[in-house]
Design an enzyme around this catalytic site. Sequence first.
Site, PDB file in Angstrom:
ATOM      1  N   THR A  17      45.751  33.884  50.272  1.00 37.93           N
ATOM      2  CA  THR A  17      44.464  33.235  50.491  1.00 37.93           C
ATOM      3  C   THR A  17      43.726  33.962  51.621  1.00 37.93           C
ATOM      4  O   THR A  17      44.353  34.685  52.409  1.00 37.93           O
ATOM      5  CB  THR A  17      44.677  31.730  50.797  1.00 37.93           C
ATOM      6  OG1 THR A  17      43.413  31.080  50.856  1.00 37.93           O
ATOM      7  CG2 THR A  17      45.447  31.508  52.082  1.00 37.93           C
ATOM      8  N   GLU A  18      42.418  33.863  51.641  1.00 42.25           N
ATOM      9  CA  GLU A  18      41.594  34.428  52.741  1.00 42.25           C
ATOM     10  C   GLU A  18      41.630  35.952  52.831  1.00 42.25           C
ATOM     11  O   GLU A  18      41.407  36.498  53.916  1.00 42.25           O
ATOM     12  CB  GLU A  18      42.041  33.838  54.096  1.00 42.25           C
ATOM     13  CG  GLU A  18      41.684  32.377  54.298  1.00 42.25           C
ATOM     14  CD  GLU A  18      40.214  32.170  54.658  1.00 42.25           C
ATOM     15  OE1 GLU A  18      39.757  32.731  55.652  1.00 42.25           O
ATOM     16  OE2 GLU A  18      39.527  31.457  53.897  1.00 42.25           O
ATOM     17  N   LYS A  38      38.783  37.492  48.332  1.00 39.74           N
ATOM     18  CA  LYS A  38      38.486  37.436  46.886  1.00 39.74           C
ATOM     19  C   LYS A  38      37.027  37.061  46.627  1.00 39.74           C
ATOM     20  O   LYS A  38      36.393  37.617  45.729  1.00 39.74           O
ATOM     21  CB  LYS A  38      39.394  36.403  46.173  1.00 39.74           C
ATOM     22  CG  LYS A  38      40.865  36.757  46.171  1.00 39.74           C
ATOM     23  CD  LYS A  38      41.670  35.735  45.374  1.00 39.74           C
ATOM     24  CE  LYS A  38      41.553  34.340  45.897  1.00 39.74           C
ATOM     25  NZ  LYS A  38      42.096  34.153  47.265  1.00 39.74           N
ATOM     26  N   THR A  39      36.488  36.133  47.429  1.00 35.90           N
ATOM     27  CA  THR A  39      35.108  35.705  47.185  1.00 35.90           C
ATOM     28  C   THR A  39      34.111  36.777  47.610  1.00 35.90           C
ATOM     29  O   THR A  39      33.136  37.053  46.895  1.00 35.90           O
ATOM     30  CB  THR A  39      34.826  34.372  47.917  1.00 35.90           C
ATOM     31  OG1 THR A  39      35.790  33.415  47.475  1.00 35.90           O
ATOM     32  CG2 THR A  39      33.433  33.856  47.611  1.00 35.90           C
ATOM     33  N   LYS A  87      34.942  29.880  39.162  1.00 32.00           N
ATOM     34  CA  LYS A  87      36.095  29.515  40.005  1.00 32.00           C
ATOM     35  C   LYS A  87      36.679  28.237  39.388  1.00 32.00           C
ATOM     36  O   LYS A  87      36.146  27.142  39.582  1.00 32.00           O
ATOM     37  CB  LYS A  87      35.611  29.270  41.436  1.00 32.00           C
ATOM     38  CG  LYS A  87      36.650  28.708  42.387  1.00 32.00           C
ATOM     39  CD  LYS A  87      37.250  29.740  43.303  1.00 32.00           C
ATOM     40  CE  LYS A  87      38.213  29.089  44.291  1.00 32.00           C
ATOM     41  NZ  LYS A  87      38.909  30.075  45.140  1.00 32.00           N
ATOM     42  N   SER A 114      39.765  24.205  46.019  1.00 29.90           N
ATOM     43  CA  SER A 114      40.359  23.173  46.873  1.00 29.90           C
ATOM     44  C   SER A 114      39.863  23.355  48.295  1.00 29.90           C
ATOM     45  O   SER A 114      40.038  24.405  48.900  1.00 29.90           O
ATOM     46  CB  SER A 114      41.889  23.199  46.800  1.00 29.90           C
ATOM     47  OG  SER A 114      42.396  24.438  47.222  1.00 29.90           O
ATOM     48  N   ASP A 138      33.294  28.419  47.118  1.00 31.61           N
ATOM     49  CA  ASP A 138      33.203  29.831  46.740  1.00 31.61           C
ATOM     50  C   ASP A 138      32.010  30.061  45.804  1.00 31.61           C
ATOM     51  O   ASP A 138      31.297  31.054  45.929  1.00 31.61           O
ATOM     52  CB  ASP A 138      34.521  30.280  46.087  1.00 31.61           C
ATOM     53  CG  ASP A 138      35.635  30.439  47.122  1.00 31.61           C
ATOM     54  OD1 ASP A 138      35.390  30.137  48.308  1.00 31.61           O
ATOM     55  OD2 ASP A 138      36.736  30.857  46.754  1.00 31.61           O
ATOM     56  N   GLU A 141      37.658  33.705  39.560  1.00 35.42           N
ATOM     57  CA  GLU A 141      38.387  33.795  40.839  1.00 35.42           C
ATOM     58  C   GLU A 141      39.444  32.706  40.952  1.00 35.42           C
ATOM     59  O   GLU A 141      39.151  31.515  40.819  1.00 35.42           O
ATOM     60  CB  GLU A 141      37.425  33.685  42.034  1.00 35.42           C
ATOM     61  CG  GLU A 141      38.193  33.831  43.355  1.00 35.42           C
ATOM     62  CD  GLU A 141      37.397  33.575  44.628  1.00 35.42           C
ATOM     63  OE1 GLU A 141      36.157  33.710  44.627  1.00 35.42           O
ATOM     64  OE2 GLU A 141      38.052  33.230  45.637  1.00 35.42           O
ATOM     65  N   GLY A 142      40.670  33.111  41.243  1.00 40.14           N
ATOM     66  CA  GLY A 142      41.753  32.158  41.459  1.00 40.14           C
ATOM     67  C   GLY A 142      41.654  31.504  42.832  1.00 40.14           C
ATOM     68  O   GLY A 142      40.796  31.841  43.646  1.00 40.14           O
TER      69      GLY A 142
HETATM   70  N1  LIG Z   1      35.054  43.380  53.345  1.00 37.20           N
HETATM   71  C1  LIG Z   1      35.105  42.486  54.342  1.00 37.20           C
HETATM   72  N2  LIG Z   1      34.602  42.803  55.564  1.00 37.20           N
HETATM   73  C2  LIG Z   1      34.652  41.920  56.591  1.00 37.20           C
HETATM   74  N3  LIG Z   1      35.168  40.681  56.501  1.00 37.20           N
HETATM   75  C3  LIG Z   1      35.674  40.312  55.314  1.00 37.20           C
HETATM   76  C4  LIG Z   1      35.657  41.171  54.168  1.00 37.20           C
HETATM   77  N4  LIG Z   1      36.219  40.500  53.140  1.00 37.20           N
HETATM   78  C5  LIG Z   1      36.567  39.286  53.610  1.00 37.20           C
HETATM   79  N5  LIG Z   1      36.247  39.164  54.920  1.00 37.20           N
HETATM   80  C6  LIG Z   1      36.502  37.995  55.807  1.00 37.20           C
HETATM   81  O1  LIG Z   1      37.560  37.217  55.297  1.00 37.20           O
HETATM   82  C7  LIG Z   1      37.130  35.867  55.096  1.00 37.20           C
HETATM   83  C8  LIG Z   1      37.836  35.319  53.883  1.00 37.20           C
HETATM   84  O2  LIG Z   1      37.270  35.905  52.740  1.00 37.20           O
HETATM   85  P1  LIG Z   1      37.150  35.112  51.371  1.00 37.20           P
HETATM   86  O3  LIG Z   1      36.625  33.750  51.597  1.00 37.20           O
HETATM   87  O4  LIG Z   1      36.399  36.009  50.453  1.00 37.20           O
HETATM   88  O5  LIG Z   1      38.701  34.999  50.976  1.00 37.20           O
HETATM   89  P2  LIG Z   1      39.331  34.426  49.637  1.00 37.20           P
HETATM   90  O6  LIG Z   1      40.455  35.319  49.292  1.00 37.20           O
HETATM   91  O7  LIG Z   1      38.261  34.247  48.628  1.00 37.20           O
HETATM   92  O8  LIG Z   1      39.920  32.986  50.070  1.00 37.20           O
HETATM   93  P3  LIG Z   1      40.319  31.732  49.089  1.00 37.20           P
HETATM   94  O9  LIG Z   1      41.777  31.879  48.808  1.00 37.20           O
HETATM   95  O10 LIG Z   1      40.001  30.537  49.952  1.00 37.20           O
HETATM   96  O11 LIG Z   1      39.465  31.789  47.873  1.00 37.20           O
HETATM   97  C9  LIG Z   1      35.608  35.969  54.973  1.00 37.20           C
HETATM   98  O12 LIG Z   1      34.935  34.801  55.337  1.00 37.20           O
HETATM   99  C10 LIG Z   1      35.291  37.087  55.899  1.00 37.20           C
HETATM  100  O13 LIG Z   1      35.207  36.591  57.215  1.00 37.20           O
HETATM  101  C1  LIG Z   2      42.367  26.185  50.754  1.00 34.42           C
HETATM  102  C2  LIG Z   2      42.187  27.624  50.330  1.00 34.42           C
HETATM  103  N1  LIG Z   2      40.857  28.040  50.683  1.00 34.42           N
HETATM  104  C3  LIG Z   2      42.454  27.850  48.817  1.00 34.42           C
HETATM  105  C4  LIG Z   2      43.850  27.428  48.402  1.00 34.42           C
HETATM  106  C5  LIG Z   2      44.924  28.283  49.029  1.00 34.42           C
HETATM  107  C6  LIG Z   2      46.312  27.799  48.710  1.00 34.42           C
HETATM  108  C7  LIG Z   2      47.387  28.624  49.346  1.00 34.42           C
HETATM  109  C8  LIG Z   2      48.737  28.048  49.116  1.00 34.42           C
HETATM  110  C9  LIG Z   2      49.862  28.929  49.591  1.00 34.42           C
HETATM  111  O1  LIG Z   2      49.945  30.111  49.183  1.00 34.42           O
HETATM  112  O2  LIG Z   2      50.689  28.479  50.396  1.00 34.42           O
HETATM  113  N2  LIG Z   2      41.489  27.093  48.050  1.00 34.42           N
HETATM  114  C10 LIG Z   2      40.577  27.675  47.178  1.00 34.42           C
HETATM  115  O3  LIG Z   2      40.605  28.894  46.985  1.00 34.42           O
HETATM  116  O4  LIG Z   2      39.762  26.900  46.604  1.00 34.42           O
HETATM  117 MG   LIG Z   3      37.626  32.557  47.607  1.00 28.19          MG
END
Ligand SMILES: Nc1ncnc2c1ncn2[C@@H]1O[C@H](COP(=O)(O)OP(=O)(O)OP(=O)(O)O)[C@@H](O)[C@H]1O
Ligand SMILES: C[C@H](N)[C@@H](CCCCCC(=O)O)NC(=O)O
Ligand SMILES: [Mg+2]
Length: 214
Positions: A13-14, A17-18, A34, A38, A45, A100-101
């Site tokens: 996560t984080e 992906k978004t 999406k 959650s 997202d 997007e997962g």
């Molecule tokens: N290319 C990038 N350059 C700088 N910061 C980034 C970049 N990509 C992601 N980030 C940082 O990482 C944070 C998390 O990114 P993002 O929300 O896209 O993650 P995610 O994988 O979609 O999370 P989720 O599992 O919640 O869907 C962003 O808010 C941003 O601060």
């Molecule tokens: C709360 C997060 N931002 C995300 C869900 C992440 C679950 C991670 C669980 C794990 O790997 O332990 N939700 C979402 O992408 O909608």
């Molecule tokens: Mg995301």
Amino acid sequence: MMNKRYFITGIGTEVGKTVVSAALVDYLGTAYWKPIQSGDLQASDSMRIRALCTSEPTIFPEQYQLKHPASPHDASEREGIQISLTDFSMPNQTAALLVEGAGGLFVPINSEEFMIDLMDQLGLPAILVCRDYLGCINHTLLSIAALVHKGIQLAFVVFNGAFEPATQRVIESHLPAGTDAIYIPEIKEINKMNLSTAVGQIKIVEHTNGAFRK
Ligand SMILES: Nc1ncnc2c1ncn2[C@@H]1O[C@H](COP(=O)(O)OP(=O)(O)OP(=O)(O)O)[C@@H](O)[C@H]1O
Ligand SMILES: C[C@H](N)[C@@H](CCCCCC(=O)O)NC(=O)O
Ligand SMILES: [Mg+2]
């Protein structure tokens, strides 16, 4: 990139992906979906894609919007909802789509099934987003191994942001044949203008003849 329907997953996560989805939606001209959100329902997202993309993409509504920012199996249980793989079917109005997962491949959607099972059911090739942190090599290679084991085609690995050269090199040298690499720069502040600049800087490198060429 002939086939423009992909499932965007990540090494966790984080990892971006978004942000990567926003960039690729604009780059490829796709719609976005999406299936399970959650947490962050006030800044979901889908809303972030709407705010970041220049192309005004079609965004399909989430199948599940769960309030709790947790794994879907947990968030859904807290809300008295049972998620099942059979609840999901691909929006078929569009030829070009990024799905997007939530989190990574082994995020549970209920007590038995995982995000990777949803990917398998939807039948889309995968895009795996990785981001550089200590531990990302292991998370990336494990994710690749899981996709290969499940027989899910890995179309692209995305190197999202700045990478330590030794980290990037070892991941590149373990990409399966047929998996290409996408490079997206580090973005100082994530907003529409900077995202659009990053889209202009996207680099795609093909993996040919079983070797990764740069
Ligand atoms: N290319 C990038 N350059 C700088 N910061 C980034 C970049 N990509 C992601 N980030 C940082 O990482 C944070 C998390 O990114 P993002 O929300 O896209 O993650 P995610 O994988 O979609 O999370 P989720 O599992 O919640 O869907 C962003 O808010 C941003 O601060
Ligand atoms: C709360 C997060 N931002 C995300 C869900 C992440 C679950 C991670 C669980 C794990 O790997 O332990 N939700 C979402 O992408 O909608
Ligand atoms: Mg995301």
